[in-house]
Design a protein around this motif. Structure first.
Motif, PDB file in Angstrom:
ATOM      1  N   ALA A  62       1.657   5.697   1.388  1.00  0.00           N
ATOM      2  CA  ALA A  62       2.753   4.842   0.910  1.00  0.00           C
ATOM      3  C   ALA A  62       2.832   3.603   1.785  1.00  0.00           C
ATOM      4  O   ALA A  62       2.485   3.640   2.971  1.00  0.00           O
ATOM      5  N   GLU A  63       3.286   2.507   1.191  1.00  0.00           N
ATOM      6  CA  GLU A  63       3.460   1.272   1.954  1.00  0.00           C
ATOM      7  C   GLU A  63       4.688   0.529   1.456  1.00  0.00           C
ATOM      8  O   GLU A  63       5.088   0.656   0.301  1.00  0.00           O
ATOM      9  N   PHE A  64       5.256  -0.263   2.336  1.00  0.00           N
ATOM     10  CA  PHE A  64       6.310  -1.200   1.973  1.00  0.00           C
ATOM     11  C   PHE A  64       5.695  -2.597   1.953  1.00  0.00           C
ATOM     12  O   PHE A  64       5.310  -3.128   2.996  1.00  0.00           O
ATOM     13  N   GLY A  65       5.595  -3.182   0.759  1.00  0.00           N
ATOM     14  CA  GLY A  65       5.047  -4.522   0.635  1.00  0.00           C
ATOM     15  C   GLY A  65       3.644  -4.537   0.075  1.00  0.00           C
ATOM     16  O   GLY A  65       2.667  -4.477   0.824  1.00  0.00           O
ATOM     17  N   PHE A  66       3.510  -4.606  -1.270  1.00  0.00           N
ATOM     18  CA  PHE A  66       2.184  -4.612  -1.899  1.00  0.00           C
ATOM     19  C   PHE A  66       1.472  -5.939  -1.684  1.00  0.00           C
ATOM     20  O   PHE A  66       0.260  -5.970  -1.450  1.00  0.00           O
ATOM     21  N   GLY A  67       2.207  -7.043  -1.772  1.00  0.00           N
ATOM     22  CA  GLY A  67       1.621  -8.355  -1.512  1.00  0.00           C
ATOM     23  C   GLY A  67       0.456  -8.681  -2.420  1.00  0.00           C
ATOM     24  O   GLY A  67       0.558  -8.660  -3.642  1.00  0.00           O
ATOM     25  N   THR A  68      -0.697  -8.957  -1.819  1.00  0.00           N
ATOM     26  CA  THR A  68      -1.912  -9.269  -2.572  1.00  0.00           C
ATOM     27  C   THR A  68      -2.649  -8.016  -3.026  1.00  0.00           C
ATOM     28  O   THR A  68      -3.656  -8.115  -3.731  1.00  0.00           O
ATOM     29  N   GLY A  69      -2.182  -6.849  -2.589  1.00  0.00           N
ATOM     30  CA  GLY A  69      -2.884  -5.607  -2.880  1.00  0.00           C
ATOM     31  C   GLY A  69      -4.023  -5.324  -1.931  1.00  0.00           C
ATOM     32  O   GLY A  69      -4.782  -4.377  -2.132  1.00  0.00           O
ATOM     33  N   LEU A  70      -4.136  -6.111  -0.863  1.00  0.00           N
ATOM     34  CA  LEU A  70      -5.274  -5.960   0.051  1.00  0.00           C
ATOM     35  C   LEU A  70      -5.368  -4.562   0.636  1.00  0.00           C
ATOM     36  O   LEU A  70      -6.462  -3.992   0.724  1.00  0.00           O
ATOM     37  N   PRO A  87     -17.004  15.430  -0.736  1.00  0.00           N
ATOM     38  CA  PRO A  87     -15.892  15.484  -1.690  1.00  0.00           C
ATOM     39  C   PRO A  87     -14.701  14.679  -1.189  1.00  0.00           C
ATOM     40  O   PRO A  87     -14.298  14.787  -0.032  1.00  0.00           O
ATOM     41  N   ALA A  88     -14.126  13.872  -2.060  1.00  0.00           N
ATOM     42  CA  ALA A  88     -12.987  13.034  -1.701  1.00  0.00           C
ATOM     43  C   ALA A  88     -11.732  13.573  -2.365  1.00  0.00           C
ATOM     44  O   ALA A  88     -11.779  14.133  -3.457  1.00  0.00           O
ATOM     45  N   PRO A  89     -10.584  13.389  -1.720  1.00  0.00           N
ATOM     46  CA  PRO A  89      -9.338  13.856  -2.328  1.00  0.00           C
ATOM     47  C   PRO A  89      -8.908  12.950  -3.469  1.00  0.00           C
ATOM     48  O   PRO A  89      -9.352  11.801  -3.583  1.00  0.00           O
ATOM     49  N   LYS A  90      -8.054  13.468  -4.324  1.00  0.00           N
ATOM     50  CA  LYS A  90      -7.380  12.626  -5.299  1.00  0.00           C
ATOM     51  C   LYS A  90      -6.311  11.860  -4.538  1.00  0.00           C
ATOM     52  O   LYS A  90      -5.440  12.459  -3.903  1.00  0.00           O
ATOM     53  N   LEU A  91      -6.382  10.538  -4.587  1.00  0.00           N
ATOM     54  CA  LEU A  91      -5.489   9.707  -3.794  1.00  0.00           C
ATOM     55  C   LEU A  91      -4.347   9.165  -4.642  1.00  0.00           C
ATOM     56  O   LEU A  91      -4.566   8.643  -5.733  1.00  0.00           O
ATOM     57  N   THR A  92      -3.147   9.287  -4.126  1.00  0.00           N
ATOM     58  CA  THR A  92      -1.995   8.589  -4.680  1.00  0.00           C
ATOM     59  C   THR A  92      -1.587   7.518  -3.679  1.00  0.00           C
ATOM     60  O   THR A  92      -1.343   7.813  -2.512  1.00  0.00           O
ATOM     61  N   PHE A  93      -1.539   6.264  -4.143  1.00  0.00           N
ATOM     62  CA  PHE A  93      -1.147   5.148  -3.292  1.00  0.00           C
ATOM     63  C   PHE A  93       0.162   4.607  -3.840  1.00  0.00           C
ATOM     64  O   PHE A  93       0.214   3.981  -4.894  1.00  0.00           O
ATOM     65  N   LEU A  94       1.237   4.891  -3.126  1.00  0.00           N
ATOM     66  CA  LEU A  94       2.595   4.550  -3.546  1.00  0.00           C
ATOM     67  C   LEU A  94       3.025   3.276  -2.814  1.00  0.00           C
ATOM     68  O   LEU A  94       2.995   3.224  -1.589  1.00  0.00           O
ATOM     69  N   THR A  95       3.446   2.265  -3.571  1.00  0.00           N
ATOM     70  CA  THR A  95       3.751   0.988  -2.944  1.00  0.00           C
ATOM     71  C   THR A  95       4.957   0.331  -3.603  1.00  0.00           C
ATOM     72  O   THR A  95       5.325   0.684  -4.725  1.00  0.00           O
ATOM     73  N   PHE A  96       5.560  -0.603  -2.875  1.00  0.00           N
ATOM     74  CA  PHE A  96       6.775  -1.274  -3.332  1.00  0.00           C
ATOM     75  C   PHE A  96       6.581  -2.786  -3.215  1.00  0.00           C
ATOM     76  O   PHE A  96       5.986  -3.260  -2.254  1.00  0.00           O
ATOM     77  N   ILE A 170       4.403  12.250   1.641  1.00  0.00           N
ATOM     78  CA  ILE A 170       3.561  11.188   2.166  1.00  0.00           C
ATOM     79  C   ILE A 170       2.729  11.689   3.343  1.00  0.00           C
ATOM     80  O   ILE A 170       3.257  12.269   4.284  1.00  0.00           O
ATOM     81  N   ASP A 171       1.433  11.433   3.282  1.00  0.00           N
ATOM     82  CA  ASP A 171       0.528  11.788   4.379  1.00  0.00           C
ATOM     83  C   ASP A 171       0.347  10.649   5.368  1.00  0.00           C
ATOM     84  O   ASP A 171       0.069  10.887   6.545  1.00  0.00           O
ATOM     85  N   ALA A 172       0.473   9.395   4.902  1.00  0.00           N
ATOM     86  CA  ALA A 172       0.263   8.243   5.784  1.00  0.00           C
ATOM     87  C   ALA A 172       1.056   7.053   5.257  1.00  0.00           C
ATOM     88  O   ALA A 172       1.074   6.801   4.051  1.00  0.00           O
ATOM     89  N   TRP A 173       1.691   6.336   6.169  1.00  0.00           N
ATOM     90  CA  TRP A 173       2.443   5.133   5.830  1.00  0.00           C
ATOM     91  C   TRP A 173       1.731   3.901   6.351  1.00  0.00           C
ATOM     92  O   TRP A 173       1.287   3.863   7.497  1.00  0.00           O
ATOM     93  N   PHE A 174       1.638   2.870   5.489  1.00  0.00           N
ATOM     94  CA  PHE A 174       1.214   1.539   5.897  1.00  0.00           C
ATOM     95  C   PHE A 174       2.485   0.682   5.917  1.00  0.00           C
ATOM     96  O   PHE A 174       2.978   0.279   4.859  1.00  0.00           O
ATOM     97  N   LEU A 175       3.034   0.424   7.081  1.00  0.00           N
ATOM     98  CA  LEU A 175       4.253  -0.364   7.188  1.00  0.00           C
ATOM     99  C   LEU A 175       3.851  -1.832   7.364  1.00  0.00           C
ATOM    100  O   LEU A 175       3.490  -2.267   8.451  1.00  0.00           O
ATOM    101  N   ASP A 176       3.925  -2.588   6.258  1.00  0.00           N
ATOM    102  CA  ASP A 176       3.295  -3.900   6.215  1.00  0.00           C
ATOM    103  C   ASP A 176       4.177  -4.952   5.549  1.00  0.00           C
ATOM    104  O   ASP A 176       3.697  -5.795   4.795  1.00  0.00           O
ATOM    105  N   GLY A 177       5.482  -4.903   5.802  1.00  0.00           N
ATOM    106  CA  GLY A 177       6.333  -5.974   5.307  1.00  0.00           C
ATOM    107  C   GLY A 177       6.067  -7.265   6.073  1.00  0.00           C
ATOM    108  O   GLY A 177       5.326  -7.278   7.063  1.00  0.00           O
ATOM    109  N   PHE A 178       6.658  -8.353   5.618  1.00  0.00           N
ATOM    110  CA  PHE A 178       6.559  -9.590   6.385  1.00  0.00           C
ATOM    111  C   PHE A 178       7.137  -9.367   7.784  1.00  0.00           C
ATOM    112  O   PHE A 178       7.751  -8.335   8.065  1.00  0.00           O
TER     113      PHE A 178
END
Length: 244
Positions: A62-70, A87-96, A170-178
């Motif tokens: 999960a992340e806060f701030g999708f932005g450009t989607g980078l 083998p790779a997991p099924k990934l859910t990428f939750l963003t705002f 959530i397994d991992a957070w990307f905290l990436d707001g301005f």
């Protein structure tokens, strides 16, 4: 489509090197020192990815701030590379995102990352942002994007197993707001406490900022945190985890 469902796109400035800047927040959408390299260093490396995907059937970021989607595009490319050898997991990428870019704005921003041209073209082909929740499928990954105020949208989420909202773990957070000084809403104590509550025990976080009040809010929420070497000219970044 109802007009009220169409979100407002951001007003952008384009710097000489092609980096988009949001005048309303006084900040760029990604590092002028190399956005792709920064994402790999801070968000993938800071969360121990892709190594943590080994042996997992499902994984949620999960992340806060999708932005450009980078961040999503970089993660998708890493997942697809990972899947070539094991083998790779099924990934859910939750963003705002409160102010989603238009497809034209995304295309201009994505020109800075030719290495991700395949992933970015697929994103733009599906891109039709509307207020509320939308799920886009990318084979091994689902992008679940909430268009609106993260402080409101997270209120409808409930901790739980499975891929479908409102239950999530959530397994991992990307905290990436301005920058926290320009966009304090995405770093406030209540929102970070809500993030903690949605995090699986053993889950992690990473962020480029090491601002003292952000660290204190993360600790007050319940996360254990540690400083790590920052990207390029930044001396420090922060990584954290939720104790089991």
């Amino acid at each position: 489509m109802s007009e009220h469902l169409i979100p407002k796109a951001p007003d952008l400035e384009w710097l000489d090197d092609g980096v988009p800047r949001a005048p309303a927040f006084g900040d760029t959408y990604f590092s002028r020192a190399g956005g792709l390299a920064e994402t790999r260093h801070v968000f993938l490396g800071g969360n121990g990815l892709p190594e943590r995907w080994a042996g997992r059937e499902h994984f949620t970021i999960a992340e806060f701030g999708f932005g450009t989607g980078l961040n999503f595009l970089t993660t998708l490319a890493a997942l697809e590379s990972f899947a070539k050898t094991q083998p790779a997991p099924k990934l859910t990428f939750l963003t705002f995102e409160l102010y989603p870019m238009t497809a034209d704005q995304l295309e201009r921003a994505h020109a800075a990352f030719p290495e991700l041209s395949d992933q970015s073209a697929r994103l733009r082909q599906l891109w039709q942002p509307v207020s509320g929740w939308t799920k886009l499928s990318f084979g091994q990954a689902n992008l679940v994007i909430g268009i609106g105020d993260a402080r409101e949208l997270t209120g409808g989420l409930v901790y739980g197993e499975g891929e479908d909202l409102p239950q999530t773990a959530i397994d991992a957070w990307f905290l990436d707001g301005f920058s926290p000084s320009k966009n304090p809403e995405l770093w406030e104590a209540d929102l970070l406490a809500r993030a903690y509550g949605l995090t699986r025990p053993g889950g992690t976080l990473a962020t480029y900022t090491s601002a003292g009040w952000v660290r204190r809010n993360l600790q007050a929420a319940g996360f254990e945190i540690a400083k790590q070497k920052g990207f390029a000219g930044k001396r420090e970044m922060v990584a954290g985890w939720k104790s089991v």
